[in-house]
Structures are given as C-alpha cells and as structure tokens.
Design a protein around this motif. Structure first.
Motif, PDB file in Angstrom:
ATOM      1  N   SER A  88      -9.136  -1.921  -7.218  1.00 49.34           N
ATOM      2  CA  SER A  88      -7.977  -2.615  -6.643  1.00 49.34           C
ATOM      3  C   SER A  88      -6.920  -2.939  -7.673  1.00 49.34           C
ATOM      4  O   SER A  88      -5.795  -3.214  -7.342  1.00 49.34           O
ATOM      5  CB  SER A  88      -8.415  -3.930  -6.005  1.00 49.34           C
ATOM      6  OG  SER A  88      -9.177  -3.673  -4.867  1.00 49.34           O
TER       7      SER A  88
ATOM      8  N   ARG B  93      -2.842   3.550  -1.128  1.00 44.53           N
ATOM      9  CA  ARG B  93      -3.442   3.018  -2.344  1.00 44.53           C
ATOM     10  C   ARG B  93      -2.804   1.671  -2.630  1.00 44.53           C
ATOM     11  O   ARG B  93      -1.634   1.448  -2.357  1.00 44.53           O
ATOM     12  CB  ARG B  93      -3.195   3.982  -3.499  1.00 44.53           C
ATOM     13  CG  ARG B  93      -4.016   5.261  -3.383  1.00 44.53           C
ATOM     14  CD  ARG B  93      -3.501   6.311  -4.322  1.00 44.53           C
ATOM     15  NE  ARG B  93      -3.631   5.965  -5.727  1.00 44.53           N
ATOM     16  CZ  ARG B  93      -4.706   6.223  -6.470  1.00 44.53           C
ATOM     17  NH1 ARG B  93      -5.786   6.770  -5.921  1.00 44.53           N
ATOM     18  NH2 ARG B  93      -4.726   5.926  -7.753  1.00 44.53           N
TER      19      ARG B  93
ATOM     20  N   ARG C  47       0.871  -1.169   0.000  1.00 43.41           N
ATOM     21  CA  ARG C  47       0.000   0.000   0.000  1.00 43.41           C
ATOM     22  C   ARG C  47       0.907   1.217   0.000  1.00 43.41           C
ATOM     23  O   ARG C  47       1.951   1.233   0.630  1.00 43.41           O
ATOM     24  CB  ARG C  47      -0.883   0.024   1.246  1.00 43.41           C
ATOM     25  CG  ARG C  47      -1.614  -1.267   1.538  1.00 43.41           C
ATOM     26  CD  ARG C  47      -2.597  -1.686   0.492  1.00 43.41           C
ATOM     27  NE  ARG C  47      -3.746  -0.824   0.418  1.00 43.41           N
ATOM     28  CZ  ARG C  47      -4.932  -1.192  -0.064  1.00 43.41           C
ATOM     29  NH1 ARG C  47      -5.104  -2.424  -0.515  1.00 43.41           N
ATOM     30  NH2 ARG C  47      -5.928  -0.338  -0.114  1.00 43.41           N
TER      31      ARG C  47
ATOM     32  N   ARG D 121      -7.014   2.713   3.402  1.00 45.46           N
ATOM     33  CA  ARG D 121      -7.439   3.277   2.119  1.00 45.46           C
ATOM     34  C   ARG D 121      -8.235   4.565   2.309  1.00 45.46           C
ATOM     35  O   ARG D 121      -8.274   5.416   1.428  1.00 45.46           O
ATOM     36  CB  ARG D 121      -8.267   2.234   1.360  1.00 45.46           C
ATOM     37  CG  ARG D 121      -8.680   2.643  -0.038  1.00 45.46           C
ATOM     38  CD  ARG D 121      -7.486   2.814  -0.947  1.00 45.46           C
ATOM     39  NE  ARG D 121      -7.846   3.315  -2.264  1.00 45.46           N
ATOM     40  CZ  ARG D 121      -8.202   2.544  -3.286  1.00 45.46           C
ATOM     41  NH1 ARG D 121      -8.283   1.239  -3.133  1.00 45.46           N
ATOM     42  NH2 ARG D 121      -8.486   3.081  -4.455  1.00 45.46           N
TER      43      ARG D 121
ATOM     44  N   ASP E 237      -6.806   7.827   1.442  1.00 46.27           N
ATOM     45  CA  ASP E 237      -6.799   8.305   0.075  1.00 46.27           C
ATOM     46  C   ASP E 237      -7.941   9.289  -0.154  1.00 46.27           C
ATOM     47  O   ASP E 237      -7.815  10.242  -0.916  1.00 46.27           O
ATOM     48  CB  ASP E 237      -6.915   7.105  -0.873  1.00 46.27           C
ATOM     49  CG  ASP E 237      -6.559   7.474  -2.302  1.00 46.27           C
ATOM     50  OD1 ASP E 237      -7.122   6.857  -3.216  1.00 46.27           O
ATOM     51  OD2 ASP E 237      -5.712   8.371  -2.487  1.00 46.27           O
TER      52      ASP E 237
END
Lengths: 949, 94
Positions: A380, A58, A52, A114, A117
C-alpha cells in the motif's frame, strides 16, 4: 512530532502554527495549519493514499507540490458547489473543507478495484478496440466508465457568480518569482502599462519559501518587491493562472478570487490584449522511470523540498533521493538539517561533481553513484527501493541492492514551463544533452526570463532504468500508461508521436502530460533506437490548467444570455394575458388566451374575429429600411425580382429578394414615398441581415450610387388592423386620411396624421382581409393602439397574435419565408417565376435562375393540401406520390385549419406539385400514413375581393 | 482571437467583425456561360500564405474593408479600403 500532525516538523515552514484548520478527508477529521494546502495538510497527517490509479486501481499518494499533480486529484465539497479533481497541492486549506478520494470502492485505502491490477495485461493501450466485443461494447461500457471515473460533476445550477473582464496592457509578465518581479519592474520603469500574474497565493516564487539556489535569494526578493511597489499602477494578480495565448497577443487568465464576501465572484476570467508577453514561468521537475515508480511515498524531489521548507512537513521518516542531475544534493542537506533521515542519494551519472559529493560526505549520507532505482516494494505504500549499479555502457545493471525507506524523492531534471510560448506558435526542440525541451523560435511578442529561459544543466544522467518489467514502468501516472504501452504502440506501427499519444493516451490526462511528456519522448526514442531530439513533441494547446466553464460564461447567463427585444406595446401585451415567445430575439405575442380558454381555442377565436369583424395585431418587429438619394430606386431595383423602375409614388409592390445563387433571401414590400425616398419592409427575422446585405453591395460593388441606407425598424411601430370592419374603425380616429377605396386602394401607402402624430399607413394584407398596417412613431404606439381598441369596441374588435395570423395567411397561400421556403427555393417554386423572367434589368440572383438545377421539371413546388379524412396535418411530415420510387416527394411546410369551418389545411412543397392539383398524395407522420388531396392556392377568397374591398 | 485594425476605428477584437471571403472578385456580366457563373458563385482561392479578403466591422462602424492576411500565421499585413488596388505585400513581411 506531535499534535501538529505526525509528519509536521516542530519548526520551520511558513505556515501559521497558532491557527489550526479543521478539515475532513474521506470522512475522517484532521487538522492542518493556516497556510497549508490540502496536500501539505494530508501529508502532515500521514495520509499516504489519496487515490487509486485510472486503470489498475493501484494506490497512489501525493506526487508533486503544484498544478502538475497527477495523483492527488480530490473531490472537494458536494452538491452544487462540488469541485471534481481539485489538485490537492494548490487547493488552499480552509476550515471545514471536506475532501474525498475520487476512486476506490469501498474506500480508497481498501479498494476491491485493486484486482484490476492483477489483470493488468488486459488493460493495455487500446484495449477497448480489441476486447469487450461480445455481445457488444455497450454491455461493458457503463461499468468500465464508472470504475475509471475521475470525480463527480456538481449537481444543479451553479450558485456562484463569475466575472469575465477585459484588460489592455503593454507588457504581461507571467510568474511573480524573482525574474518576473524584476521584469515587471523594468517594464514599468520604462513607462509600459504592466500586468503581473502569479498562479500561487503569493508572489516571490521559489525564493519565497527558500527554494532558490542562490543564498542571497531572500534578500533580493525583498528588494525586488520594494522596487515593484514603487509602481502602484502595475496590476498584480495573484491566484491567477495565465491559461492560454492566442493570436495577436491575446492572453486568457483564470483567477481564483480570494474573498470572504458573499458578493464576490468565485472566479474571474480575464481576456488581456497584450503588446508583449514575458514568461517567467519557471520549470517543472520530471520523474525517473523504473518499475513500480508509482507507489504512495514516491514523489518528485522538488516537492519534498517545498513540503519541507514551505510547509514544515517531512514526506517520510527515512527518505531516499534519486536523481540524474545536481538538484537533490542541497535537498539532502536541508532534510538532514531539519532532522529528517536521508537514506542516501542515488545518482545515475558517471561523474558526480566533487563539491556535491563532499556535501553528502560531511552529513554522512550514502552516495550511490552511477546507479538508478530499478524496482520498489510495498503493497500500500513504499517500503523498499531496489537500486542497480549501471554497467559502464549504461545499458544494464551489474549489481543491485535494496534500500529500506518510506519515501523516495526523484528528480529527472527540470523542464522549462513553456506551454504559453508554444500556444503563441513557438516551436520546442528536445535537447539530448540536457534532457529537456528548449525554445527554438524567437517570437516577436514573447520573451522568456529566469529558469524558464536558462539553459538546462548539461550532461544529465539516465532517466529510464534499463532493466525492470516495462509493464510496471509508469510514464503517464494519471492515465496509467507504462513503457510497455508505448512499445505496443510502436509495434502496431503507431510510430508518429501524435499517433502514439492518441493510441496510448499518454499526455492526454487532466494533467496534460506535465510530468509525462518528457519521459514519453525519451522512452519512445530509446525504444526506437533514435535520439530524443529526433522525436517531435505533440502540439501544446490551451488551457494550461483547467478553467471553470462558469468563469468563461461570466455574467452571460439566463436573462443576460442574449439581448431581448421588446415590442413597443410589450407591457400592454403582458398585462392582457399574452403568451409570448422568442422569435429572433423579439418577444412576440403568440396568442391572448382568456380565462379558462386553451391556447388552441384562443387562436381559433382570434382568427375568426378577423374574418368576421376586425382584429388588431402588433407587427412592430417588421423590418423597415429607408433608402434615400437620387439613385435610391435604381439601387433597390437591383435587389428584387420585381421590376421597380416606373414605380409610382405611393404604390406598394410585394417583392422577393434573392441571393446571388438565385434562392430566396427575403420577401417584403417596396414603396416610393418620393422618387428619391424608398421604404422597404422585410421579415422580422431578416431585418438585420437585409440591411447588412444592402450595405455590403453598396459599399463594395456599387459605391458610385448616391444613396444612404437607414434602418428604421425600431423607430416605427406597426399596428395591423384587419377585417371587414377595419375601414370603419380606422375612420373613427381623428386624422387626415381619406380612407375611401378610390382614394386609398389596395397596395398603396398614404402619409398623414393620426391622433395628431405623423403616420404612414399601408393597405397591404397578410391576413387576406381588408387590412391597414398603421405605422406610427414607436412612442405613439400605446396611444394609437388604445384608440383603435376603443373605436372598435362596439364591433367586437379583438387583439390577435402570431398563431392566428399564420393561420389566416396560410389560407391565402401567402409565403412564410423560412418555413415554406428554404435555402434551395427559387421564385418559380413558389409561383413567382414569371415575374422574375419578365424583368429585363439585372438583379442579384437573376443569372442563377437560368441554371439547369433551377429549371428542372420535377422541382418541389408550393401547393396546398386538404384532408379528406379530417386528420390534422403536422409540419415536417413527408409526402410521397403514389407509385413513387423516391425517398421523398416533399413535405408539409405550414399546417392549420380553415378559419371559419375548421377543416385541416396545409401548405407543402411537392415534386411537380402544380401539375398534380386534385390528385392524392400520402402523408407520413411517424408511423401513420394518411391520404391528402393536392389543392390549388389560395384556399380562401380566390378573387381577393375581401382584401381589395 | 485576431486583433483587427479597422481603417476607420483602429484596432478592435475579431468579435466585432464579420468575415466576407475572398476580395477582388469581379461579378461577371449576365452573358457568361454556366461554368463561368458557377465558378463565380462557388469557387474560391484557398492559399497557404497571403490571402486578400474582405471584412466588415459589423459590430462597430459597419464599414467594409479589405485585408491582406497570412493564413499560416494570421499576421495582418495590410488593411485597405474597397476599390483600392491589390497591395504590394509578400507573405513574409511583418
């Protein structure tokens, strides 16, 4: 695609399909093939998400096929052998390898991080200077560091061995591709000593796996290898990266040792002294910059090629290729030939060479000319790429279309790998036409060959998409730095490239910008409306890739960290229960506690024995230096504050040596064994320094003085026999010394024989008691020591160590240079001012004693302290005079007790101390303040009759 | 790491040597005033380019010698013995 892995092609590649290699990633079992890297095995098994991103969490997938990898940094193993941030493309796969992603919670595939983000604007460059201020940064720091972490350091001592080795050669060739092999062979043919290093597991470079442009490449590779083998003395090191070039052609290498032997080191660190360095280091491909260019499945085109040809792995089922140069066209053909669907080639150039376009046509691969990716989709993993057809002025797009694909190979051109050239001082300049850096200087000792030295392809196309959200256009993938961060830096007036780098952290990550720097230079130039050639690059420093610290330490660990110096009687001390401590490398005795006795009690007992009867101490570490020659006395006289001319043979003077600044360098004794033979002693710690000092002045200032300087510290053992019974005990040893006080007074030296061996015996006293410092050749130490103990047994002789010695001398106010003195102490401070002033002839430091600073009235002076309250003194405690307005008026330099009665005593430096004898001072120790009384020195035997007995 | 040519031992690693500061400093006589004396104690040249300096081969032969070094490039232009005069080298010469 079958049990070899869903993305493993049935044929092709150089892996061994007969040997399966089981491994684990994030707890899931997979199998690769022998010859795989961790990255190729993961890709073959369809593992798309391996980490990530640093700030936004991400999902990221394998990006490259080399050391420049920014996403596939995995934790290998655990415990003491864990390797954080191992680069998956260069990590060799071995059976049982366990790898884990380094970020993502609860897992790398499903990461709650996540959500960061979604708050991306909060994490813009320099966010920690502007946010998280209330109540203070530290409330947030721990959490933020944990979320951004890259791997866990290994736990516990490193169980592996490493070696540091040295090499000398005439020519070092870095890179064993075709150009490197040829260069090494040519140099060997010309008679040079050659070392050839290659960071990959095998020689041959791109040609070894079919990545060379020339079709005759594999043939000439075999020829090249054969030619080199004709010179078996050429040292070839594979798995060895050249990591740094330093002054005068010194190069460091980091070798990953490949050996199954448990005796083999894990790594070797080589230091090579070269005559000439030849860089055959090739070039690193650069990415294109467009919105969401970081999704799993997006990688460098050359990586797609290497995974295909070297490992037989398809990086996707439907691969789109995007480029600004010629290189991907042959790849499109190679993929199609291998049965992998190519969704198209997107080329940002206006004019595409005919033969390349024709190559695609014959394979029916769509060509999107004058186009560049502008955005991508896929939560993804990559699912779709949006491309835009550029307007004729390439400042915008006139139309867009979407192309479905699960992988994108992008090529922003190849930048020559010239880090080592830059280390050596070579300058690089950005070439606007080729879009890359090129060397400007011709260095005398560095040559560049092959791809690294060739001019780049001319007129490459656009690298940066003119449209798309700049906050989502990644420039530095590892540090999550986007185009908007670079723009922010410029807006905030950090316009110099070095400032942009530090403000945004672009190029500062573990990959050191290998796939980011070029893009950032182009982007910064574009944002400022200048040519990239006007944007200087940041300084490139070693190491090229990370080096294990253990390899640099090599074998210099533990017992081997620094040499130990043992006293001649070391074994005896150990056998008799001595507590030893390291003092300047010497293992010296602190005390000899008896069974059931505390260290403190042992020290008290030993010191008492010296005052009441007799003690024996091993002082062999004492510095001893002989100066011989007709000018010996005149020479040594220039070093001491004491006047030594007229020093009669056998008379011992205690002297102080100063630096030219007038401050104390050392103290010791001086004796003339003969008019042309001087023997001086120094403190143990300064023996080497004083010797070097004497040599320096003789060689550089007074070379005309006829002398020779010989250090003899280790040659002579020094056994100190001290106490009222010392004369009686020494007299019992067979020898020819006349010990009567008349024949052998205090502060004299006598030479003779003791136990049949020559001996030099001083009557000097550090303890304050009648003392003989018996110097015998070191190899006679044990015999003499034993004889003295036997002779003194009936008187209760005891051995004593440093702690007792220090307490005894402290009672006498004798200096401990380095404890009672520091870099500011002058002779007047410690009561020797008059001696220095009386000396008429010049000595080192004499002129400085007249400087105003050294004649101030209120300087710190060495005096004693007694403790009315009976509180012990602690060294370092600060002192303040009553009604003082100063921050400090001095401090305690030595502390102990009266030997015979036990009251606390101290030596201290006190402002104007000698004028305050009898008055009170406050002693500060942590949170306690205690009163003490200033005392004259010495505390014990003021007339000195014990010493002079 | 520099590779230093000791005039007696030949070229060795910098680690074998100890740097000794500016060369050709003259120790003033005792009669100078405080300003001259403290200048001798504490003030040194700090040039960009040619620097004449002292080195000792402390972990080798133990001898002191002088060196002309370019402080920008670390190029060692000349080594010479104590007492020998200042060499005729410019910073640019190899």
């Amino acid at each position: 695609m079958d049990r070899y892995g869903p993305y493993r092609l049935a044929t092709g590649g150089q892996i061994d399909r007969t040997t399966h290699v089981p491994f684990q990633f994030d707890g899931v079992r997979y199998a690769g093939l022998r010859g795989d890297s961790l990255a190729s095995a993961l890709l073959a098994n369809g593992v798309r998400i391996v980490g990530r991103s640093f700030k936004f969490h991400r999902p990221r997938g394998i990006f490259t096929c080399g050391v420049e990898e920014p996403h596939g940094l995995l934790q290998i193993g655990q415990g003491a052998r864990a390797v954080p941030s191992a680069r998956a493309p260069v990590q060799e796969l071995y059976p049982g390898l366990t790898a884990n992603a380094q970020s993502g919670w609860p897992s790398v595939r499903f990461d709650l991080g996540r959500t960061l983000d979604a708050l991306a604007p909060l994490w813009a460059a320099g966010f920690y200077n502007k946010t998280f201020k209330w109540p203070n940064w530290h409330s947030y720091e721990g959490v933020i560091r944990r979320m951004a972490g890259l791997g866990k350091a290994p736990v516990g001592a490193d169980p592996d061995r490493y070696e540091t080795l040295n090499l000398h050669c005439d020519v070092l060739v870095v890179g064993a591709g075709r150009s490197g092999l040829a260069a090494a062979t040519d140099a060997a043919e010309a008679g040079a000593r050659v070392v050839l290093v290659e960071q990959d597991t095998q020689c041959g470079g791109r040609a070894a796996w079919g990545g060379s442009e020339s079709t005759t490449s594999s043939e000439s590779l075999e020829v090249l290898k054969r030619r080199l083998r004709a010179y078996p003395e050429v040292r070839v090191l594979t798995r060895t990266a050249a990591v740094g070039v330093y002054d005068h052609g010194v190069v460091t290498l980091s070798e990953r040792v490949n050996s199954s032997s448990s005796r083999a080191p894990r790594e070797r660190f080589w230091i090579v002294r070269t005559g000439r360095i030849i860089l055959a280091t090739g070039a690193l491909e650069q990415p294109l910059i467009f919105a969401n260019n970081d999704r799993p499945g997006i990688m460098l085109a050359d990586a797609v090629r290497q995974y295909l040809l070297r490992y037989g792995v398809a990086c996707g089922r439907r691969i789109l290729l995007a480029t600004n140069n010629d290189s991907v066209y042959s790849l499109a053909r190679q993929l199609t030939d291998a049965g992998v669907e190519v969704a198209g080639v997107v080329d940002s150039r206006q004019h595409i060479p005919e033969h390349l376009a024709a190559m695609l046509q014959s394979s029916r691969i769509p060509l999107f000319a004058r186009s560049i990716p502008t955005d991508t989709r896929g939560f993804s993993t990559l699912r779709q790429v949006q491309i835009g057809r550029l307007t004729p002025d390439v400042c915008g797009v006139e139309s867009v279309q979407n192309i479905d694909c699960d992988a994108l190979g992008m090529s922003g051109g190849f930048n020559p790998t010239l880090h080592l050239y830059a280390h050596a001082g070579g300058k690089l300049a950005f070439d606007d036409d080729t879009g890359r850096l090129r060397p400007v200087d011709a260095l005398a000792n560095v040559g560049i060959v092959g791809r690294a030295g060739r001019d780049g392809e001319r007129s490459v196309g656009l690298r940066l998409s003119p449209v798309g959200d700049p906050q989502r256009q990644w420039v530095d993938f590892l540090h999550d730095v986007t185009v908007s961060d670079l723009a922010l830096a410029l807006r905030e007036n950090f316009t110099a490239t070095e400032h942009v780098k530090r403000y945004t952290t672009v190029g500062m990550a573990a990959d050191q910008g290998k796939t980011a720097t070029i893009g950032s230079l182009s982007t910064l130039a574009k944002l400022q409306g200048v040519l990239a050639s006007q944007q200087p690059h940041t300084t490139i420093r070693p190491p090229f890739t990370s080096v294990t610290l253990g390899a640099i330490a090599g074998r210099s660990l533990g017992e081997r960290f620094s040499p130990r110096r043992y006293l001649p009687l070391h074994d005896w001390h150990v056998a008799n229960g001595a507590i030893l401590q390291d003092f300047g490398g010497w293992q010296r005795v602190v005390t000899y506690p008896r069974a059931g006795e505390s260290r403190e009690a042992a020290v008290v007992r030993e010191a008492r024995a010296v005052r009441e009867s007799v003690g024996l101490y091993d002082g062999s570490s004492l510095g001893k230096i002989e100066i011989r020659g007709p000018d010996a006395l005149a020479f040594i006289d220039r070093f001491y504050i004491n006047s030594l001319t007229g020093l009669a043979p056998g008379r011992v003077r205690y002297g102080l040596m100063l630096k030219e600044t007038g401050t104390l360098l050392d103290d010791g004794t001086v004796v003339a064994l003969a008019p042309d033979h001087i023997l001086i002693t120094t403190t143990s710690a300064n023996a080497g320094q004083v010797h070097a000092w004497l040599e320096e002045w003789h060689q550089t200032e007074w070379p005309d003085l006829k002398i020779a300087i010989v250090p003899v510290t280790e040659q002579w053992a020094t056994l100190s026999l001290a106490g009222p019974r010392a004369r009686a005990i020494l007299g019992r040893l067979p020898g020819d010394f006349d010990l009567s006080p008349h024949a052998f007074p205090h502060l004299t030296l006598r030479e003779g024989t003791l136990l049949g061996a020559r001996a030099r015996v001083y009557r000097v006293s550090f303890t304050g008691e009648l003392s003989y410092e018996i110097n015998v050749p070191a190899q006679r130490a044990a015999e003499t020591w034993g004889a003295l103990l036997e002779a003194g047994a009936s008187e209760g002789i005891q051995v004593f160590g440093l702690d007792a010695l220090m307490n005894l001398r402290m009672e006498k106010g004798f200096l401990h240079v380095g404890a009672d003195t520091d870099g500011t102490t002058v002779p007047e401070d410690v009561g020797w001012g008059a001696v220095a002033r009386k000396k008429a002839t010049d000595f080192i430091g004499k002129r400085s004693l007249k400087l105003p600073e050294h004649t101030r009235e209120d300087r710190f002076q060495l005096v004693g302290l007694t403790s009315p309250s009976g509180t012990d003194f602690v060294v370092g405690s600060h002192l303040r005079l009553p009604d003082s307005i100063q921050a400090t008026d001095g401090w305690i330099t030595s502390a102990g007790r009266r030997v015979l009665t036990g009251e606390p005593l101290a030596l201290c430096v006190l402002r104007g101390g000698r004028g305050r004898v009898g008055s009170s001072v406050n002693v500060y120790n942590a949170d306690r303040i205690v009163a003490a009384t200033v005392a004259d020195l010495p505390f014990f035997d003021r007339s000195g009759e014990c010493m002079r007995a | 790491m520099l590779r230093i040519p000791c005039p007696w031992c030949g070229t060795r690693d910098e680690l074998e040597f100890v740097f000794g500061g500016q060369a050709h400093r003259v120790r003033p006589g005792a009669a100078v005033d405080d300003a001259v004396w403290t200048e001798y104690l504490f003030t040194r040249e700090n040039p960009v380019g040619l620097h004449l300096e002292r080195w000792s081969h402390a972990y080798g032969c133990g001898r002191w010698f002088n060196m002309a070094r370019d402080t920008r490039t670390h190029a060692i232009l000349k080594v010479y013995r104590p007492g020998e005069p200042r060499p005729e080298v410019g910073a640019e010469h190899g």
